[in-house]
Design an enzyme around this catalytic site. Structure first.
Site, mmCIF file in Angstrom:
data_model
loop_
_atom_site.group_PDB
_atom_site.id
_atom_site.type_symbol
_atom_site.label_atom_id
_atom_site.label_comp_id
_atom_site.label_asym_id
_atom_site.label_seq_id
_atom_site.Cartn_x
_atom_site.Cartn_y
_atom_site.Cartn_z
ATOM 1 N N CYS A 129 0.830 -1.212 0.000
ATOM 2 C CA CYS A 129 0.000 0.000 0.000
ATOM 3 C C CYS A 129 0.865 1.263 0.000
ATOM 4 C CB CYS A 129 -0.907 -0.025 1.232
ATOM 5 S SG CYS A 129 -1.787 1.526 1.524
ATOM 6 N N GLY A 174 -5.324 6.227 5.443
ATOM 7 C CA GLY A 174 -5.389 6.021 6.884
ATOM 8 C C GLY A 174 -6.205 4.836 7.341
ATOM 9 N N GLU A 175 -6.007 4.484 8.607
ATOM 10 C CA GLU A 175 -6.745 3.395 9.238
ATOM 11 C C GLU A 175 -7.805 4.037 10.151
ATOM 12 O OE1 GLU A 175 -7.312 0.053 9.286
ATOM 13 O OE2 GLU A 175 -8.654 0.706 10.861
ATOM 14 N N LEU A 229 -8.623 -8.327 4.652
ATOM 15 C CA LEU A 229 -8.029 -9.595 5.088
ATOM 16 C C LEU A 229 -6.767 -9.898 4.269
ATOM 17 C CD1 LEU A 229 -8.759 -11.753 7.208
ATOM 18 C CD2 LEU A 229 -9.748 -13.087 5.365
ATOM 19 N N CYS A 350 -7.504 2.355 -5.118
ATOM 20 C CA CYS A 350 -7.192 1.837 -3.791
ATOM 21 C C CYS A 350 -5.690 1.750 -3.581
ATOM 22 C CB CYS A 350 -7.705 0.402 -3.647
ATOM 23 S SG CYS A 350 -9.431 0.290 -3.388
#
Ligand code: SAH
Ligand code: SF4
Length: 363
Positions: A129, A174-175, A229, A350
């Site tokens: 990512c 971000g998470e 996942l 993404c």
């Protein structure tokens, strides 16, 4: 005691009303001597009329308008850059103190999705990512999360684009579960009939699985969940997502199951995201393992062709492999969707968001 008291006592400076959900706003307005119903009136001005000028709010008394002006303001940071993809996807960038926030608008026939950021950068360093590779800068404030939607809707209106935002996904930078309080407060505004008024099934929070935060979220708010996942076992997940060493697959799936138990937003099952990495997680055996792993989790699986970025050594699985992988899952009874990558030509797909400079918006 109201937990928000501290916000208002400590705050010497003016408050941005976009930082307050309905409950916080009511508390603030009451502290100014306003009637309770004033809260809904002001939210209507902000989220229905996109008004940020107290003096135009003619149904609010002059006395309260003056106090509001003295103690608060309404400010949504403007987009300073825009890039439009050949497929209609738009990427917008906001810059705050030279830190960049990215937002992506993805129009489709029947809906339009806004992909928003919850942090600048990300600390979790998933190695496929670009955001993770770029490192973490800071959490976004509630107002900075809300501003992305506010500005997008305003610009779409100004451009006469009738495809207004119908769906929101926390799949930008971000998470979200590492900025839990601000994300929850923003979600409340997004869901609120006096805020953006979107239904819980149209809001998706994507997470790499921060288990304690997911457990907290379960008791706080119901929205659609997408679990990143990306691997059928801990060995592979440890290799590509370092956070798996802290919260492994079984702990994430257990927490997800508990969330699903009470969730109406996820009544058709949770979305499982699975990025297709050539030679890493895309074998027939991996597909079988994934099906077994998810056999007791009501879920639909989104297979995401990996998007490349500069400096990464991964390759995307070829389309034939992705189709075979999807068909194995389908034969085992799963809905497996191969996600269309949108906005790749403008680095808006993404995992491609890093906050780098693109194309300044002409004013
Ligand atoms: N941090 C959250 C949400 C942002 S990432 C999460 O990880 O879920 C949104 C989605 O994009 C996640 O499923 C993430 O794993 C995926 N993603 C990240 N990098 C990608 C890439 N290069 N290609 C395709 N998908 C990617
Ligand atoms: Fe962070 Fe999500 Fe990227 Fe992982 S995939 S680094 S959690 S933004």
């Amino acid at each position: 005691m109201n937990k928000n008291i501290n916000i208002f006592k400590i705050s010497e400076s003016k408050i941005n009303l976009l930082d307050l959900n309905r409950q916080d706003l009511r508390y603030f307005l009451t502290s100014l001597g306003a009637k309770s119903f004033c809260t809904e009136q002001i939210m209507k001005w902000i989220y229905n009329h996109y008004c940020n000028d107290f003096y135009k709010m003619f149904n609010i008394s002059i006395k309260i308008r003056n106090k509001l002006y003295e103690k608060s303001y309404i400010s949504a940071s403007e987009f300073i850059e825009e890039k439009i993809s050949y497929d209609g996807t738009i990427k917008w960038i906001t810059s705050i103190n030279n830190q960049r926030i990215e937002t992506v608008y993805i129009p489709e026939k029947k809906r339009s999705t806004l992909c928003i950021s919850s942090q600048i950068g990300c600390s979790l360093k998933c190695n496929f990512c670009a955001t993770g590779k770029a490192g973490f800068q800071r959490n976004l404030k509630v107002s900075e999360i809300i501003a992305q939607i506010w500005q997008a809707n305003k610009i779409l209106k100004e451009k006469n684009i009738t495809n207004h935002v119908t769906n929101i996904v926390f799949m930008g930078m971000g998470e979200p579960l590492l900025n839990l309080n601000n994300v929850v407060s923003a979600l409340k505004i997004i869901l609120d009939e006096y805020g953006f008024g979107l239904s819980k099934r149209r809001i998706t929070l994507s997470t790499s699985g921060i288990v304690p935060a997911l457990d907290k979220l379960r008791n706080t708010i119901d929205v659609s969940l997408a679990i990143s996942l990306h691997a059928p076992n801990d060995i592979i997940r440890n290799l590509i997502m370092p956070i798996n060493k802290k919260y492994n697959i079984s702990s994430i799936l257990n927490s997800t199951l508990k969330y699903l138990k009470y969730s109406k937003a996820n009544r058709d099952g949770v979305t499982i995201e699975y990025v297709m990495l050539d030679g890493v997680n895309d074998s027939n055996e991996n597909a079988q393992q994934l099906a077994t792993l998810l056999s007791n989790i009501p879920s639909k699986i989104n297979l995401i062709p990996w998007n490349s970025f500069l400096g990464s050594s991964f390759l995307c699985s070829n389309i034939r492999r992705i189709n075979i992988f999807a068909n194995i899952l389908r034969k085992r009874g799963f809905t497996a969707i191969i996600r269309k990558n949108r906005g790749q030509d403008i680095n808006a797909a993404c995992g491609q968001l890093t906050g780098s400079i693109i194309n300044p918006l002409k004013k």
